[in-house]
Design a protein around this motif. Structure first.
Motif, PDB file in Angstrom:
ATOM      1  N   SER A 126       0.849  -1.186   0.000  1.00 59.34           N
ATOM      2  CA  SER A 126       0.000   0.000   0.000  1.00 59.34           C
ATOM      3  C   SER A 126       0.882   1.232   0.000  1.00 59.34           C
ATOM      4  N   TYR A 127       0.441   2.282  -0.712  1.00 60.48           N
ATOM      5  CA  TYR A 127       1.221   3.505  -0.826  1.00 60.48           C
ATOM      6  C   TYR A 127       0.318   4.721  -0.663  1.00 60.48           C
ATOM      7  N   VAL A 128       0.884   5.768  -0.127  1.00 54.92           N
ATOM      8  CA  VAL A 128       0.179   7.046  -0.153  1.00 54.92           C
ATOM      9  C   VAL A 128       0.197   7.540  -1.595  1.00 54.92           C
ATOM     10  N   ASP A 129      -0.823   8.257  -1.995  1.00 50.74           N
ATOM     11  CA  ASP A 129      -0.971   8.646  -3.404  1.00 50.74           C
ATOM     12  C   ASP A 129       0.238   9.418  -3.934  1.00 50.74           C
ATOM     13  N   SER A 130       0.852  10.227  -3.096  1.00 47.00           N
ATOM     14  CA  SER A 130       1.927  11.099  -3.567  1.00 47.00           C
ATOM     15  C   SER A 130       3.198  10.351  -3.963  1.00 47.00           C
ATOM     16  N   LYS A 176       2.988   6.949  -5.218  1.00 44.44           N
ATOM     17  CA  LYS A 176       2.645   5.849  -6.125  1.00 44.44           C
ATOM     18  C   LYS A 176       3.349   6.017  -7.465  1.00 44.44           C
ATOM     19  N   THR A 224      -2.648   1.945   8.205  1.00 38.17           N
ATOM     20  CA  THR A 224      -1.760   3.047   7.854  1.00 38.17           C
ATOM     21  C   THR A 224      -1.598   4.020   9.021  1.00 38.17           C
TER      22      THR A 224
END
Length: 122
Positions: free
Chosen positions: A58-62, A64, A104
């Motif tokens: 999983s990643y934060v959008d900034s 990705k 998260t």
């Protein structure tokens, strides 16, 4: 008890790459969810990437498409490959471990490393 030690931070120009490593002690590393967080001056600690014990990422959008988290359970190590770095990625990066599962929230991570500084110059 899990002890975490980060390495790999440093100073890099915008567009460059760094690879952070987090070495963990303990025989149950593979059962933990591992996360990377970062904290810039004056800001709260924020989730960057996580990898669950089943391998889901999983990643934060900034980040990705630019950052990749991975783990090597045989080496008790989790990595964060950071490409196309931007000045706004500048922060202290922390590795953390939790037995909670998919989360998260930094408040649910029990074990933390000491942090490693990443500075991206423009």
């Amino acid at each position: 008890q899990v002890q975490l030690v980060e390495s790999g931070g440093g100073l890099v120009q915008a567009g460059g790459s760094l690879r952070l490593s987090c070495a963990a002690s303990g025989r149950t590393f593979s059962s933990y969810t591992m996360g990377w967080f970062r904290q810039a001056p004056g800001q709260e600690r924020r989730f960057v990437a996580g990898i669950w014990n089943g391998g889901t990422e999983s990643y934060v959008d900034s980040v990705k498409g630019r950052f990749t988290i991975s783990r090597d359970n045989a080496k008790n190590t989790v990595y964060l490959q950071m490409n196309s770095l931007k000045p706004e990625d500048t922060a202290v990066y922390y590795c953390a471990a939790t037995a909670v599962g998919i989360t998260t929230s930094p408040h649910l991570y029990r074990y933390w490393g000491q942090g490693t500084q990443v500075t991206v110059s423009s």
